[in-house]
Design a protein around this motif. Structure first.
Motif, short mmCIF file in Angstrom:
data_model
loop_
_atom_site.label_atom_id
_atom_site.label_comp_id
_atom_site.label_asym_id
_atom_site.label_seq_id
_atom_site.Cartn_x
_atom_site.Cartn_y
_atom_site.Cartn_z
N ASN A 31 0.73 -1.25 -0.15
CA ASN A 31 -0.06 0.02 0.01
C ASN A 31 0.89 1.27 -0.07
O ASN A 31 0.66 2.27 -0.73
N THR A 35 1.17 3.95 -3.23
CA THR A 35 1.04 5.48 -2.84
C THR A 35 2.01 6.57 -3.32
O THR A 35 2.02 7.51 -3.83
N SER A 81 -0.55 13.21 -0.26
CA SER A 81 -1.10 11.82 -0.55
C SER A 81 -1.03 11.05 0.92
O SER A 81 -2.14 10.16 1.14
N ASN A 85 -4.69 10.10 2.94
CA ASN A 85 -5.08 8.76 3.08
C ASN A 85 -5.36 8.26 4.60
O ASN A 85 -6.22 7.69 5.04
N GLU A 86 -4.39 8.61 5.57
CA GLU A 86 -4.35 8.25 6.94
C GLU A 86 -5.46 8.94 7.74
O GLU A 86 -6.17 8.53 8.58
N THR A 88 -8.30 10.34 6.36
CA THR A 88 -9.77 10.34 5.66
C THR A 88 -10.13 9.10 6.07
O THR A 88 -10.83 8.60 6.84
N TYR A 89 -9.67 8.24 5.09
CA TYR A 89 -10.50 6.58 4.96
C TYR A 89 -9.97 5.98 6.40
O TYR A 89 -10.87 5.28 6.92
N SER A 90 -8.77 5.94 6.74
CA SER A 90 -8.32 5.20 7.74
C SER A 90 -9.04 5.88 9.07
O SER A 90 -9.53 5.14 10.04
N CYS A 124 3.93 8.99 8.00
CA CYS A 124 3.67 8.52 6.79
C CYS A 124 4.09 9.47 5.47
O CYS A 124 4.73 9.29 4.66
N SER A 165 -7.87 17.66 6.83
CA SER A 165 -8.47 16.48 6.56
C SER A 165 -9.00 15.81 7.43
O SER A 165 -10.21 15.21 7.37
N SER A 182 -11.74 12.47 -3.34
CA SER A 182 -10.99 12.15 -4.61
C SER A 182 -11.03 13.23 -5.64
O SER A 182 -10.03 13.28 -6.24
#
Length: 261
Positions: A31, A35, A81, A85-86, A88-90, A124, A165, A182
């Motif tokens: 993953n 990214t 990026s 990701n960390e 928002t989604y996570s 990250c 975010s 997105s």
């Protein structure tokens, strides 16, 4: 002494989020790799591909190759990026699975929770930024040692986007809402002075682009990469710092409302 002891305890509790992230993601390197490759591929496609057609561009009166123009922009994209990701989604997954309620049953506070998640996201972002900077050097796009200043600049960009975010995610109500994330990320990546110089936009477009946070980050990294430190550079830093503080304060306030029942 009690003050230092209290601060140390808070730092330790926030730091556990970093340790937890490392343990949970120790086998998730595919993953991370995917990214990381996205901005590298964009750099190759735009810089090495379109660069041969465009040749040189002029930025703030300085002539540079198109590859050198695009590279700092892709570095900024890499810094964004990873943290997005960390945070928002996570982050949303943990909220919906009600994991944080269990965390708050310990001495952990909501402020420490927000700081811990931000710290993990920054780690990250730092990994992605460092790896991308190595890629820039390998491609001959790091013309001087000034480019090392881009690393703390990328960290500031990651901090600003992580805070905002996280705050934005607290307003999400369903997974479908992340389609907006997105879309906004795509628009910012392509229309924040990343691919074309600001002067190519119409007058009203330049005003809009200047206000976008990614443009501020891209211009900051362009300045730092070549050692061009001006009042404009300080302005970019102030913008991103203000964005970081406002985002973190809103995220903590929203988490208080969502979790402190």
């Amino acid at each position: 002494m009690p003050t230092f002891a209290t601060a140390g305890a808070k730092l330790h509790r926030s730091g556990t989020f970093v340790l937890r992230g490392l343990l949970l993601n120790r086998r998730a390197w595919p993953n991370f790799l995917s990214t990381l490759l996205e901005p590298v591929i964009l750099l190759l496609a735009l810089g090495m591909g379109m660069g041969r057609l465009i040749g040189e561009v002029t930025v703030h009166g300085q002539v540079m190759s198109y590859e050198q123009f695009v590279a700092p922009a892709m570095l900024a994209t890499a810094a964004v990026s990873g943290v997005v990701n960390e945070t928002t989604y996570s982050f949303y997954a943990k909220l919906t699975q009600r994991l944080y309620e269990g965390y708050l049953a310990t001495p952990l506070t909501i402020g420490e929770l927000a700081a811990g998640e931000t710290a993990w996201a920054l780690l990250c972002g730092g990994i992605y930024s460092s790896a991308f900077l190595v890629s820039m050097a390998a491609l001959g796009l790091a013309p001087s040692w000034w480019v090392l200043l881009a690393l703390p600049g990328a960290a500031l960009i990651s901090l600003a986007f992580a805070a905002v975010s996280m705050a934005a995610t607290t307003f999400m109500r369903r997974w479908e809402d992340f389609e907006q994330v997105s879309i906004w990320m795509l628009v910012m990546t392509m229309c924040s002075g990343t691919v074309f110089p600001l002067e190519t936009y119409p007058g009203w477009g330049q005003v809009i682009v200047r206000l976008t946070p990614l443009y501020q980050g891209v211009e900051l990294l362009r300045d730092l990469s070549v050692g061009r430190l001006t009042s404009g550079t300080a302005g970019h830093v102030c913008y991103l710092l203000a964005m970081s503080v406002a985002g973190f304060m809103l995220a903590r306030r929203r988490l208080n409302r969502l979790l402190a029942n």
